[in-house]
Design a protein around this motif. Sequence first.
Motif, short mmCIF file in Angstrom:
data_model
loop_
_atom_site.label_atom_id
_atom_site.label_comp_id
_atom_site.label_asym_id
_atom_site.label_seq_id
_atom_site.Cartn_x
_atom_site.Cartn_y
_atom_site.Cartn_z
N ARG A 113 0.82 -1.23 0.00
CA ARG A 113 0.00 0.00 0.00
C ARG A 113 0.84 1.27 0.00
N LEU A 114 2.14 1.09 0.20
CA LEU A 114 3.03 2.25 0.26
C LEU A 114 3.62 2.52 -1.13
N GLU A 115 3.41 3.73 -1.64
CA GLU A 115 3.94 4.08 -2.97
C GLU A 115 5.23 4.87 -2.83
N THR A 116 6.19 4.59 -3.71
CA THR A 116 7.39 5.43 -3.77
C THR A 116 7.22 6.40 -4.93
N VAL A 117 7.38 7.67 -4.63
CA VAL A 117 7.29 8.71 -5.66
C VAL A 117 8.69 9.28 -5.88
N PHE A 118 9.14 9.27 -7.13
CA PHE A 118 10.46 9.82 -7.45
C PHE A 118 10.30 11.22 -8.02
N MET A 119 11.16 12.11 -7.57
CA MET A 119 11.15 13.46 -8.14
C MET A 119 12.56 13.81 -8.60
N LEU A 120 12.62 14.69 -9.60
CA LEU A 120 13.93 15.15 -10.09
C LEU A 120 14.27 16.46 -9.42
N PRO A 121 15.46 16.57 -8.84
CA PRO A 121 15.84 17.87 -8.31
C PRO A 121 16.15 18.83 -9.46
N GLY A 122 16.22 20.11 -9.17
CA GLY A 122 16.60 21.08 -10.19
C GLY A 122 17.98 20.72 -10.76
N GLU A 123 18.19 21.07 -12.02
CA GLU A 123 19.44 20.68 -12.70
C GLU A 123 20.73 21.05 -11.96
N PRO A 124 20.80 22.26 -11.34
CA PRO A 124 22.06 22.60 -10.67
C PRO A 124 22.42 21.64 -9.55
N TYR A 125 21.45 20.82 -9.11
CA TYR A 125 21.71 19.92 -7.99
C TYR A 125 21.89 18.48 -8.44
#
Length: 160
Positions: A113-125
């Motif tokens: 039931r637990l979802e992992t959500v991936f996000m992209l940091p801003g390019e400089p990081y």
Amino acid sequence: MKTSNAIYPGSFDPVTNGHLDLIERGEKMFDLLIVAVLRNTEKQPLFSVPERVEMLREVTKKWADVEVDVFEGLLIDYARKRGAGVILRGIRAVSDYEYELQMALMNRKLEPRLETVFMLPGEPYSYLSSKLVREIAQHGGPLEGLVPPVVEQRLRAKVS
Ligand code: PNS
């Protein structure tokens, strides 16, 4: 649009501007974003858990929907305890993908039931990590733009 409570877990040794970028993005998406510092007895950290928590609280205090906490044991157990339905993780480059995929799939097996959500940091990081920040600090290199000023001060004091 805000959807649910999320946990952003990690070592945060120390918090970088890349982490903060992700927290800022996550804060907009979730009702509550819990930044959870792992109390890991195996790793030899530069900063103690209380030091890391203190820095995180200082740099996230402007966001009312961000909480800083500590956890130990399995992340899925902590997520259950906190009533969180989402794990937030950042992916900077392809090199992160394999490790993140393995963790996300294992967490899904342990708690579907637990979802992992991936996000992209801003390019400089996208090339920034706590490990590199520690290395630069240890050799007296410039940290401007890599970590918040309060963290830079703590790093300088720690390695002097
Ligand atoms: O910042 P990090 O060191 O990449 O974060 C890793 C972290 C804390 C997310 C991961 O080690 C973790 O969740 N540890 C808790 C123990 C656990 O649940 N292990 C199984 C994960 S598949």
